[in-house]
Write a protein that holds these residues in place. Structure first.
Motif, PDB file in Angstrom:
ATOM      1  N   GLY A   9      13.184  -0.081  51.166  1.00  0.00           N
ATOM      2  CA  GLY A   9      12.340  -0.701  50.148  1.00  0.00           C
ATOM      3  C   GLY A   9      11.609   0.336  49.319  1.00  0.00           C
ATOM      4  O   GLY A   9      11.493   0.201  48.083  1.00  0.00           O
ATOM      5  N   LEU A  10      11.120   1.384  49.958  1.00  0.00           N
ATOM      6  CA  LEU A  10      10.430   2.459  49.238  1.00  0.00           C
ATOM      7  C   LEU A  10      11.379   3.179  48.284  1.00  0.00           C
ATOM      8  O   LEU A  10      11.015   3.479  47.139  1.00  0.00           O
ATOM      9  N   VAL A  11      12.591   3.448  48.744  1.00  0.00           N
ATOM     10  CA  VAL A  11      13.585   4.103  47.890  1.00  0.00           C
ATOM     11  C   VAL A  11      13.915   3.222  46.683  1.00  0.00           C
ATOM     12  O   VAL A  11      14.055   3.712  45.555  1.00  0.00           O
ATOM     13  N   ALA A  12      14.047   1.903  46.913  1.00  0.00           N
ATOM     14  CA  ALA A  12      14.330   0.982  45.819  1.00  0.00           C
ATOM     15  C   ALA A  12      13.208   0.987  44.779  1.00  0.00           C
ATOM     16  O   ALA A  12      13.460   0.973  43.570  1.00  0.00           O
ATOM     17  N   VAL A  13      11.955   1.018  45.230  1.00  0.00           N
ATOM     18  CA  VAL A  13      10.815   1.064  44.308  1.00  0.00           C
ATOM     19  C   VAL A  13      10.825   2.366  43.512  1.00  0.00           C
ATOM     20  O   VAL A  13      10.627   2.359  42.283  1.00  0.00           O
ATOM     21  N   LEU A  14      11.050   3.484  44.181  1.00  0.00           N
ATOM     22  CA  LEU A  14      11.104   4.771  43.491  1.00  0.00           C
ATOM     23  C   LEU A  14      12.258   4.819  42.491  1.00  0.00           C
ATOM     24  O   LEU A  14      12.125   5.385  41.398  1.00  0.00           O
ATOM     25  N   LEU A  15      13.367   4.205  42.861  1.00  0.00           N
ATOM     26  CA  LEU A  15      14.511   4.151  41.957  1.00  0.00           C
ATOM     27  C   LEU A  15      14.209   3.271  40.753  1.00  0.00           C
ATOM     28  O   LEU A  15      14.603   3.585  39.616  1.00  0.00           O
ATOM     29  N   ALA A  20      13.416   8.315  41.707  1.00  0.00           N
ATOM     30  CA  ALA A  20      14.538   8.728  42.553  1.00  0.00           C
ATOM     31  C   ALA A  20      15.872   8.697  41.813  1.00  0.00           C
ATOM     32  O   ALA A  20      16.923   8.927  42.424  1.00  0.00           O
ATOM     33  N   GLU A  21      15.837   8.461  40.519  1.00  0.00           N
ATOM     34  CA  GLU A  21      17.078   8.343  39.755  1.00  0.00           C
ATOM     35  C   GLU A  21      17.871   9.644  39.761  1.00  0.00           C
ATOM     36  O   GLU A  21      19.092   9.646  39.904  1.00  0.00           O
ATOM     37  N   ARG A  22      17.173  10.772  39.620  1.00  0.00           N
ATOM     38  CA  ARG A  22      17.854  12.068  39.550  1.00  0.00           C
ATOM     39  C   ARG A  22      18.553  12.396  40.867  1.00  0.00           C
ATOM     40  O   ARG A  22      19.585  13.076  40.869  1.00  0.00           O
ATOM     41  N   VAL A  23      18.003  11.918  41.976  1.00  0.00           N
ATOM     42  CA  VAL A  23      18.595  12.198  43.282  1.00  0.00           C
ATOM     43  C   VAL A  23      19.991  11.600  43.378  1.00  0.00           C
ATOM     44  O   VAL A  23      20.941  12.259  43.805  1.00  0.00           O
ATOM     45  N   PHE A  24      20.140  10.340  42.965  1.00  0.00           N
ATOM     46  CA  PHE A  24      21.444   9.684  43.045  1.00  0.00           C
ATOM     47  C   PHE A  24      22.405  10.233  41.996  1.00  0.00           C
ATOM     48  O   PHE A  24      23.597  10.400  42.269  1.00  0.00           O
ATOM     49  N   LYS A  25      21.900  10.522  40.811  1.00  0.00           N
ATOM     50  CA  LYS A  25      22.771  11.052  39.764  1.00  0.00           C
ATOM     51  C   LYS A  25      23.270  12.446  40.095  1.00  0.00           C
ATOM     52  O   LYS A  25      24.322  12.866  39.603  1.00  0.00           O
ATOM     53  N   MET A  37      24.067  -0.206  46.642  1.00  0.00           N
ATOM     54  CA  MET A  37      24.144   0.411  47.965  1.00  0.00           C
ATOM     55  C   MET A  37      22.919   0.062  48.804  1.00  0.00           C
ATOM     56  O   MET A  37      23.038  -0.301  49.980  1.00  0.00           O
ATOM     57  N   ILE A  38      21.747   0.149  48.190  1.00  0.00           N
ATOM     58  CA  ILE A  38      20.521  -0.189  48.912  1.00  0.00           C
ATOM     59  C   ILE A  38      20.513  -1.669  49.290  1.00  0.00           C
ATOM     60  O   ILE A  38      20.137  -2.048  50.408  1.00  0.00           O
ATOM     61  N   GLY A  39      20.951  -2.524  48.351  1.00  0.00           N
ATOM     62  CA  GLY A  39      20.999  -3.957  48.623  1.00  0.00           C
ATOM     63  C   GLY A  39      21.954  -4.304  49.755  1.00  0.00           C
ATOM     64  O   GLY A  39      21.651  -5.168  50.591  1.00  0.00           O
ATOM     65  N   VAL A  40      23.092  -3.620  49.798  1.00  0.00           N
ATOM     66  CA  VAL A  40      24.065  -3.869  50.870  1.00  0.00           C
ATOM     67  C   VAL A  40      23.484  -3.486  52.230  1.00  0.00           C
ATOM     68  O   VAL A  40      23.618  -4.228  53.218  1.00  0.00           O
ATOM     69  N   LEU A  41      22.814  -2.342  52.286  1.00  0.00           N
ATOM     70  CA  LEU A  41      22.206  -1.917  53.549  1.00  0.00           C
ATOM     71  C   LEU A  41      21.119  -2.889  54.000  1.00  0.00           C
ATOM     72  O   LEU A  41      21.043  -3.234  55.187  1.00  0.00           O
ATOM     73  N   ILE A  42      20.295  -3.323  53.061  1.00  0.00           N
ATOM     74  CA  ILE A  42      19.238  -4.276  53.412  1.00  0.00           C
ATOM     75  C   ILE A  42      19.848  -5.604  53.869  1.00  0.00           C
ATOM     76  O   ILE A  42      19.405  -6.210  54.848  1.00  0.00           O
TER      77      ILE A  42
END
Length: 221
Positions: A9-15, A20-25, A37-42
């Motif tokens: 949830g924290l990662v989703a908020v930061l994204l 956190a956009e630069r981390v995934f890109k 990906m986050i939604g699937v894990l949740i």
């Protein structure tokens, strides 16, 4: 699964706020795909554990991580980091088995999750050197280590054989976040040091170009 869900949830908020956009890109994952990906894990975290014969299966702690491991290994193949990913996978599985067999009998599952999460996250970063290699090892090594540890527990203690568990899910998410945070922190420190060194070098060049003694002779006369 509280630890894993809170971190996701924290990662989703930061994204969502672009932090956190630069981390995934940085490893080729678009923002919309990161949300998927986050939604699937949740979503997998809410699928209950089911039993087939005498074996327990947990979707969030076994099937979902292996699926994500395949995705990360595909990215690693494109970046020529598959060998690193395999090495980190072996290291992660060994750490998971060691901690779970030695620590779990004398403490709670939550303590094991915290130890495994931070330990594997830090070690995987040091061994893999890159985010992709670390994530490959975390998402592939922990489910494998969990199955092996469970098989040993079945043989030694007579505990049920399981493929994944809520604790494994929490440990995976905690280790992944730990590895990425360490990587980004070290990268930020390196960028800051390089920027300061570059600024200092430019200042020295300017100081060398300007010589105050060059015009001193005109004032001495």
């Amino acid at each position: 699964m509280i630890i894993g869900l809170v971190l996701l949830g924290l990662v989703a908020v930061l994204l969502f706020f672009g932090i956190a956009e630069r981390v995934f890109k940085s490893f080729g994952v678009a923002v919309w795909l990161a949300f998927v990906m986050i939604g699937v894990l949740i979503g997998c975290a809410f699928i209950p554990t089911f039993t087939v014969g005498a074996v327990e299966f947990n979707v969030a702690g076994f099937f979902a991580p292996l699926l994500f491991a395949a995705v990360f290994f595909a990215l690693a193949f494109r970046l020529r980091e598959v060998r690193k990913g395999l090495v980190v996978t072996a290291v992660t599985a060994a750490l998971f088995i060691s901690v779970w067999l030695l620590v779990a009998p004398i403490t709670s599952a939550t303590v094991c999750v915290i130890i495994i999460g931070f330990l594997c996250g830090a070690v995987d970063y040091l061994v893999g050197k890159t985010k992709i290699a670390a994530l490959c090892g975390i998402f592939a090594g922990m489910p494998i280590g969990d199955v092996i540890a469970s098989a040993v527990g079945l043989y030694v203690y007579g505990t049920p054989l399981r493929f994944g568990s809520p604790a494994t899910f929490d440990a995976i998410i905690l280790a992944a976040v730990t590895a990425v945070v360490i990587f980004e922190s070290v990268a930020a420190i390196k960028r800051t040091m390089n920027h300061r060194a570059k600024t200092r070098a430019q200042s020295m060049e300017v100081g060398e170009e300007f010589d105050p003694n060059e015009y001193k002779k005109y004032f001495d006369k």
